[in-house]
Write an enzyme that holds these catalytic residues in place. Structure first.
Site, mmCIF file in Angstrom:
data_model
loop_
_atom_site.group_PDB
_atom_site.id
_atom_site.type_symbol
_atom_site.label_atom_id
_atom_site.label_comp_id
_atom_site.label_asym_id
_atom_site.label_seq_id
_atom_site.Cartn_x
_atom_site.Cartn_y
_atom_site.Cartn_z
ATOM 1 N N HIS A 24 6.140 -11.477 -6.380
ATOM 2 C CA HIS A 24 7.578 -11.735 -6.250
ATOM 3 C C HIS A 24 8.355 -11.065 -7.388
ATOM 4 C CE1 HIS A 24 7.386 -15.104 -3.173
ATOM 5 N NE2 HIS A 24 6.127 -14.795 -3.407
ATOM 6 N N ASP A 128 15.035 -16.232 -5.306
ATOM 7 C CA ASP A 128 13.927 -16.087 -4.369
ATOM 8 C C ASP A 128 14.073 -17.120 -3.256
ATOM 9 O OD1 ASP A 128 11.255 -16.031 -3.235
ATOM 10 O OD2 ASP A 128 10.677 -14.983 -5.073
ATOM 11 N N GLU A 389 3.245 -0.879 0.592
ATOM 12 C CA GLU A 389 2.785 0.257 -0.227
ATOM 13 C C GLU A 389 1.804 1.123 0.572
ATOM 14 O OE1 GLU A 389 1.364 -1.885 -3.684
ATOM 15 O OE2 GLU A 389 3.391 -2.591 -4.115
ATOM 16 N N GLN A 406 0.273 -13.932 4.990
ATOM 17 C CA GLN A 406 -0.678 -12.833 5.239
ATOM 18 C C GLN A 406 -1.224 -12.764 6.683
ATOM 19 O OE1 GLN A 406 -3.353 -13.674 1.986
ATOM 20 N NE2 GLN A 406 -1.618 -13.665 0.569
HETATM 21 O O1 LIG Z 1 -5.006 -4.041 -8.842
HETATM 22 C C1 LIG Z 1 -3.876 -4.275 -8.407
HETATM 23 C C2 LIG Z 1 -3.619 -5.166 -7.350
HETATM 24 C C3 LIG Z 1 -2.310 -5.351 -6.947
HETATM 25 N N1 LIG Z 1 -1.300 -4.691 -7.573
HETATM 26 C C4 LIG Z 1 0.091 -4.908 -7.158
HETATM 27 O O2 LIG Z 1 0.340 -6.288 -7.028
HETATM 28 C C5 LIG Z 1 1.201 -6.525 -5.930
HETATM 29 C C6 LIG Z 1 0.542 -7.576 -5.071
HETATM 30 O O3 LIG Z 1 1.469 -8.034 -4.126
HETATM 31 P P1 LIG Z 1 1.055 -8.484 -2.666
HETATM 32 O O4 LIG Z 1 0.274 -7.446 -2.019
HETATM 33 O O5 LIG Z 1 2.298 -8.868 -1.952
HETATM 34 O O6 LIG Z 1 0.067 -9.671 -2.862
HETATM 35 P P2 LIG Z 1 0.127 -11.061 -3.715
HETATM 36 O O7 LIG Z 1 -0.058 -10.748 -5.123
HETATM 37 O O8 LIG Z 1 -0.883 -11.925 -3.090
HETATM 38 O O9 LIG Z 1 1.620 -11.588 -3.436
HETATM 39 C C7 LIG Z 1 2.203 -12.824 -3.111
HETATM 40 O O10 LIG Z 1 3.550 -12.462 -2.771
HETATM 41 C C8 LIG Z 1 3.693 -11.643 -1.613
HETATM 42 C C9 LIG Z 1 5.164 -11.328 -1.454
HETATM 43 O O11 LIG Z 1 5.891 -12.457 -1.102
HETATM 44 C C10 LIG Z 1 3.125 -12.322 -0.383
HETATM 45 O O12 LIG Z 1 3.201 -11.469 0.721
HETATM 46 C C11 LIG Z 1 1.668 -12.712 -0.667
HETATM 47 O O13 LIG Z 1 1.138 -13.416 0.439
HETATM 48 C C12 LIG Z 1 1.604 -13.571 -1.912
HETATM 49 O O14 LIG Z 1 0.271 -13.958 -2.204
HETATM 50 C C13 LIG Z 1 1.378 -5.203 -5.194
HETATM 51 O O15 LIG Z 1 2.649 -4.691 -5.460
HETATM 52 C C14 LIG Z 1 0.327 -4.291 -5.801
HETATM 53 O O16 LIG Z 1 0.744 -2.950 -5.949
HETATM 54 C C15 LIG Z 1 -1.538 -3.804 -8.590
HETATM 55 O O17 LIG Z 1 -0.626 -3.191 -9.131
HETATM 56 N N2 LIG Z 1 -2.822 -3.635 -8.975
#
Ligand SMILES: O=c1ccn([C@@H]2O[C@H](COP(=O)(O)OP(=O)(O)O[C@H]3O[C@H](CO)[C@@H](O)[C@H](O)[C@H]3O)[C@@H](O)[C@H]2O)c(=O)[nH]1
Length: 494
Positions: A24, A128, A389, A406
Site C-alpha cells: 500500500h 487508503d 508490474e 488475490q
Molecule cells: O522481492 C520483492 C518482492 C516484492 N516487491 C514489491 O513489493 C510489492 C508487493 O505488492 P503486491 O504484489 O501487491 O503484494 P503484497 O505485498 O502482498 O501487497 C498487499 O497489498 C496489495 C495491494 O493492495 C494487495 O493486492 C495484496 O493482496 C496485499 O497482500 C510490489 O510492488 C513488488 O514490486 C519487491 O520490490 N521485491
C-alpha cells in the site's frame, strides 16, 4: 501537469495516509510524487514502523526533499515494534489502527501539525480505502474533503462491494468445500466468471457476522462516501467492472499502472526515480545474475511482502521448480516460512540443484527484474502491484493466490485477460513443474502474445492523451478546485 495558479496564494496541501504495509505504501509514494510534480504540497503520514524501515532501506527521504512543501509525518499504530502485524494477529492490528491511530490522526489534524509554514492546513485527505471506516468519520467531523485510494484491482473491489448482495441472496456464508468450484451469481458483471474460491479471502467464513467480513463491508460503505476513488488500474483493462463500481462511487480516477505512469512523467521532467521504495533491504546482485541468463529463460518467483508458506509448501515449490529444469529467481524473504523444528529443513539436493540453475534473494528489485529480458514468467501470489508490474512488463503469470484480493485477481488474469494460469491453492510439486513448463514452453507463444497486447494497452493508457493520463489530470484539477473553496483553509490554519 504543470503547476497551477492559486488564487489566494496557497497551494493545496494533501495528506496522504496509506495502510501501513509495502503493498500500500509503494503506490501511495507514487501518488505523492504525481501530486508533488503538479505543485501540490504533500504530507505523507505513515506509522513509525513503516517510516523507520522506509528510511533505512530506500532513498525516498532525500528524493522527496527536493519538492517544495513536502513533509513526512509519523504516527503510532499502537503496537510494540516486534509485534507480528500482518500474520495471524492481523485483526488486532486493524483494531489498533482504528482505535489508537484513529484518535491520534484526529488530534493531529485538529491541531494543525500536519502542514508546514508554506501551507499550514490540510485542504484534502487522500486515505487508503482499507482505512475508510475511521478516516471518513474524522474527515466528516473536521469538515475536510476526503478522497479514497484503493491499491487493489477494480474487480476485487467490486466483488468485495457485492458482499451485502451475496449475503442477501444466500450465497454467503459459503456452504462448504464442495461449493468452492461452483459459480457465484451475486456479483453483477462477474456471472460465469467468479467461483466461490475466487471471492476475496475474507468471504471464506462460516458466519456472516465474522469481524473480518463485517469490517470490510463497513470500510467499503465509507469508501463510497468520499469525493472520489483513485484506483491503480486502467480503463481498457477493467472497464466493464469500473462501470459497476461507478454505480456506488460516481467519481472514479483509474490512473494506473501508476509505477509506469510515474516513470514516464519523471523521464519527461528529467527527474530520476528513487533507487528503491521498499521497506526491505533490496539485493540488486540478482540483476547481475539475470544479465548472464538467456532471453526469456528465467521464471521469477515471489509471493509479495506479506504472504507466508509452510515448510512443506516451500519444499513442494522447490522440487517443482528444480524438476522443471528451467532457470529460476526466487524471493525467499527471511520470514517467508518457519524453519521446521523437527530438523527437517530444505533437502540438501535442492540446494545443490539451485546452484546450477537458480538464484535466491531475500528481496529483489522487482520492477527491474520483471522488465529484464531474461525473465520469461512470474510465479506470483497475485498481489495487485505484482499483477500490474507483470502486466506492464508483458510477462505471463502463474498465479498462486493466498489471501485478500488475490483470488479475484488470479481468476481475472487466467480467465478474463488470459495472460497467465491459475494454480488455485494447489502446491503439489508436479503441478508446479507442469505450470512452469506450460508458461515457459507449451503455452508460451499464446501467453506471451496476450501479455504483449495487454502491455501495449497499459502503456497507451499512461501516455499523453491516454485514459489514465487524462484521469490523473482530472484528479489534480479537482484537488486544486477543492483548494479554491473559501471554507477550506479554516481547520488548523495559524
Ligand atoms: O522481492 C520483492 C518482492 C516484492 N516487491 C514489491 O513489493 C510489492 C508487493 O505488492 P503486491 O504484489 O501487491 O503484494 P503484497 O505485498 O502482498 O501487497 C498487499 O497489498 C496489495 C495491494 O493492495 C494487495 O493486492 C495484496 O493482496 C496485499 O497482500 C510490489 O510492488 C513488488 O514490486 C519487491 O520490490 N521485491
Amino acid at each position: 501537469m504543470e503547476n497551477k495558479q492559486v488564487p489566494h496564494g496557497r497551494p493545496p496541501r494533501v495528506l496522504l495516509f496509506p495502510f501501513p504495509d509495502q503493498g500500500h505504501v509503494q503506490p501511495f509514494l507514487n501518488l505523492a510524487e504525481f501530486l508533488s510534480l503538479a505543485g501540490v504540497h504533500v504530507t505523507f503520514l505513515s506509522t513509525h514502523f513503516i517510516h523507520d524501515r522506509l528510511l533505512l532501506h530506500s532513498n525516498v527521504q532525500s528524493h522527496f526533499e527536493t519538492y517544495t512543501g513536502f513533509v513526512w509525518k509519523t504516527i503510532s499504530d499502537g503496537l510494540p515494534d516486534n509485534y507480528p502485524r500482518l500474520g495471524e494477529k492481523g485483526f488486532e492490528f486493524f483494531k489498533s489502527l482504528h482505535v489508537v491511530t484513529g484518535k491520534l490522526l484526529k488530534d493531529m489534524l485538529a491541531s494543525g501539525e500536519l502542514g508546514s509554514d508554506l501551507s499550514p492546513s490540510v485542504t484534502c485527505i487522500i486515505a487508503d480505502g482499507v482505512l475508510a471506516e475511521f478516516t471518513n468519520n474524522i474527515a466528516t467531523e473536521l469538515q475536510i474533503p476526503i478522497i479514497f485510494s484503493q491499491t487493489s484491482s477494480a474487480c476485487s473491489l467490486w466483488a468485495s462491494f457485492s458482499i451485502p448482495n451475496l449475503i442477501e441472496n444466500g450465497e454467503l456464508p459459503i456452504r462448504g468445500k464442495e461449493d468452492m468450484n461452483k459459480l457465484v451469481n451475486g456479483v453483477p458483471g462477474m456471472e460465469g466468471i467468479l467461483r466461490f474460491r475466487d471471492l476475496p479471502s475474507f468471504c471464506r467464513v462460516t458466519d456472516v457476522r465474522h469481524p473480518n467480513l463485517q469490517g470490510a463491508t463497513r470500510a467499503n460503505q465509507k469508501c463510497t462516501q468520499g469525493q472520489g476513488l483513485i484506483l491503480n488500474t486502467f480503463e481498457e483493462l477493467e472497464e466493464p467492472i469500473l462501470s459497476h463500481l461507478r454505480t456506488h462511487c460516481s467519481n472514479i480516477y483509474p490512473i494506473g499502472p501508476t509505477h509506469t505512469h510515474l516513470k514516464l512523467k519523471l523521464a519527461k521532467k528529467e527527474v530520476s526515480s528513487p533507487s528503491s521504495n521498499s521497506i526491505f533491504e533490496t539485493d540488486k546482485n540478482c540483476i547481475t545474475w539475470l544479465d548472464s541468463q538467456p532471453l526469456k529463460s528465467v521464471m521469477y518467483v515471489s509471493i509479495g511482502s506479506v504472504a507466508i508458506m509452510t515448510r512443506d509448501e516451500l519444499v513442494e515449490f522447490w522440487y517443482g521448480l528444480v524438476n522443471s529444469r528451467k532457470r529460476f529467481l526466487w524471493v525467499i524473504r527471511p520470514d517467508l516460512y518457519k524453519e521446521a523444528e523437527d530438523g527437517k529443513n530444505v533437502p540438501e539436493e535442492l540446494l545443490e540443484e539451485t546452484k546450477k540453475r537458480g538464484y535466491v534473494v531475500g528481496w529483489a528489485p522487482q520492477e527491474e527484474v520483471l522488465e529484464h529480458p531474461a525473465v520469461g514468467g512470474f510465479l506470483t501470489h497475485s498481489g495487485w502491484n505484482s499483477t500490474m508490474e507483470s502486466l506492464v512488463a508483458g510477462v505471463p503469470m502463474i498465479c498462486w493466490p493466498r489471501q485478500a484480493d488475490q483470488p479475484v485477481n488470479s481468476r481475472y488474469v487466467s480467465e478474463v485477460w488470459k495472460i497467465g494460469l491459475d494454480m488455485n491453492d494447489v502446491s503439489d510439486r508436479k503441478v508446479v513443474e507442469k505450470m512452469v513448463n506450460d508458461v515457459m514452453v507449451e503455452r508460451k507463444e499464446e501467453l506471451v502474445n496476450a501479455a504483449d497486447e495487454m502491455r501495449k494497452l497499459a502503456i497507451k493508457s499512461v501516455s499523453e492523451g491516454g485514459s489514465s493520463y487524462c484521469n490523473l489530470n482530472r484528479l489534480i484539477d479537482d484537488i486544486y478546485k477543492i483548494n479554491e473553496q473559501p471554507s477550506i483553509h479554516a481547520v488548523g490554519d495559524h
